[in-house]
Design a protein around this motif. Structure first.
Motif, PDB file in Angstrom:
ATOM      1  N   THR A 155      37.294  32.012  45.504  1.00  0.00           N
ATOM      2  CA  THR A 155      36.659  32.761  44.419  1.00  0.00           C
ATOM      3  C   THR A 155      35.774  33.878  44.940  1.00  0.00           C
ATOM      4  OG1 THR A 155      34.924  31.088  44.362  1.00  0.00           O
ATOM      5  CG2 THR A 155      36.674  30.887  42.738  1.00  0.00           C
ATOM      6  N   ARG A 156      35.260  33.701  46.154  1.00  0.00           N
ATOM      7  CA  ARG A 156      34.398  34.725  46.745  1.00  0.00           C
ATOM      8  C   ARG A 156      35.190  36.001  47.019  1.00  0.00           C
ATOM      9  NH1 ARG A 156      31.621  38.012  48.375  1.00  0.00           N
ATOM     10  NH2 ARG A 156      30.071  38.122  50.009  1.00  0.00           N
ATOM     11  N   PHE A 157      36.485  35.872  47.275  1.00  0.00           N
ATOM     12  CA  PHE A 157      37.292  37.011  47.693  1.00  0.00           C
ATOM     13  C   PHE A 157      38.168  37.569  46.577  1.00  0.00           C
ATOM     14  CE2 PHE A 157      36.685  34.041  51.219  1.00  0.00           C
ATOM     15  CZ  PHE A 157      35.888  34.832  52.024  1.00  0.00           C
ATOM     16  N   VAL A 158      37.991  37.072  45.356  1.00  0.00           N
ATOM     17  CA  VAL A 158      38.790  37.556  44.220  1.00  0.00           C
ATOM     18  C   VAL A 158      38.323  38.948  43.839  1.00  0.00           C
ATOM     19  CG1 VAL A 158      39.212  37.166  41.753  1.00  0.00           C
ATOM     20  CG2 VAL A 158      39.233  35.254  43.330  1.00  0.00           C
ATOM     21  N   ARG A 159      39.252  39.807  43.439  1.00  0.00           N
ATOM     22  CA  ARG A 159      38.852  41.107  42.910  1.00  0.00           C
ATOM     23  C   ARG A 159      38.529  40.897  41.437  1.00  0.00           C
ATOM     24  NH1 ARG A 159      39.186  46.646  43.941  1.00  0.00           N
ATOM     25  NH2 ARG A 159      39.293  47.842  42.015  1.00  0.00           N
ATOM     26  N   TRP A 160      37.242  40.786  41.143  1.00  0.00           N
ATOM     27  CA  TRP A 160      36.798  40.496  39.789  1.00  0.00           C
ATOM     28  C   TRP A 160      36.921  41.744  38.925  1.00  0.00           C
ATOM     29  CZ3 TRP A 160      35.852  35.670  38.303  1.00  0.00           C
ATOM     30  CH2 TRP A 160      35.605  34.723  39.296  1.00  0.00           C
TER      31      TRP A 160
END
Length: 122
Positions: free
Chosen positions: A52-57
């Motif tokens: 989740t830290r590396f997701v493109r939000w």
């Protein structure tokens, strides 16, 4: 005699606790022996990781997170901070009543005023 030798000689062995439970070693069954996993090429499947830290939000999510961090880090002067707080319904009503007096005149009202001024000059 050096300092290390004196320190070793000066230490006493403490007696063991009288009623301490002694740990019993359970015998392991050789049929169910655990082997370490091999994650190299051709080995076991990699464990699922939390990405989740590396997701493109989405942009709105990033903006609201950045805003929250910025508001925590910055000290805001009261003159600007007043816009972060809303007023209640009663206060809003009185404010709107006050501001209604200062609205610019409409085209109709201006026309009437100019007509009256012209009538007075005659």
């Amino acid at each position: 005699m050096g300092k290390a030798a004196k320190a070793a000689a000066g230490k006493k062995k403490l007696p063991s606790a009288p009623l301490a439970d002694k740990k019993k070693k359970t015998q392991k069954n050789p049929l169910f022996e655990k082997t370490p996993r091999n994650y190299r090429l051709g080995g076991d499947i990699q464990p699922k990781r939390d990405l989740t830290r590396f997701v493109r939000w989405p942009k709105y999510v990033r903006l609201q997170r950045m805003k929250k961090i910025m508001l925590m880090r910055l000290k805001m002067p009261p003159a600007i901070n007043q816009f972060n707080m809303t007023i209640d319904k009663n206060q809003a009503a009185t404010l709107l009543r006050l501001l209604k007096k200062y609205t610019p005149e409409t085209g109709e009202a201006k026309k009437n005023r100019l007509m009256e001024m012209a009538q007075q000059k005659k």
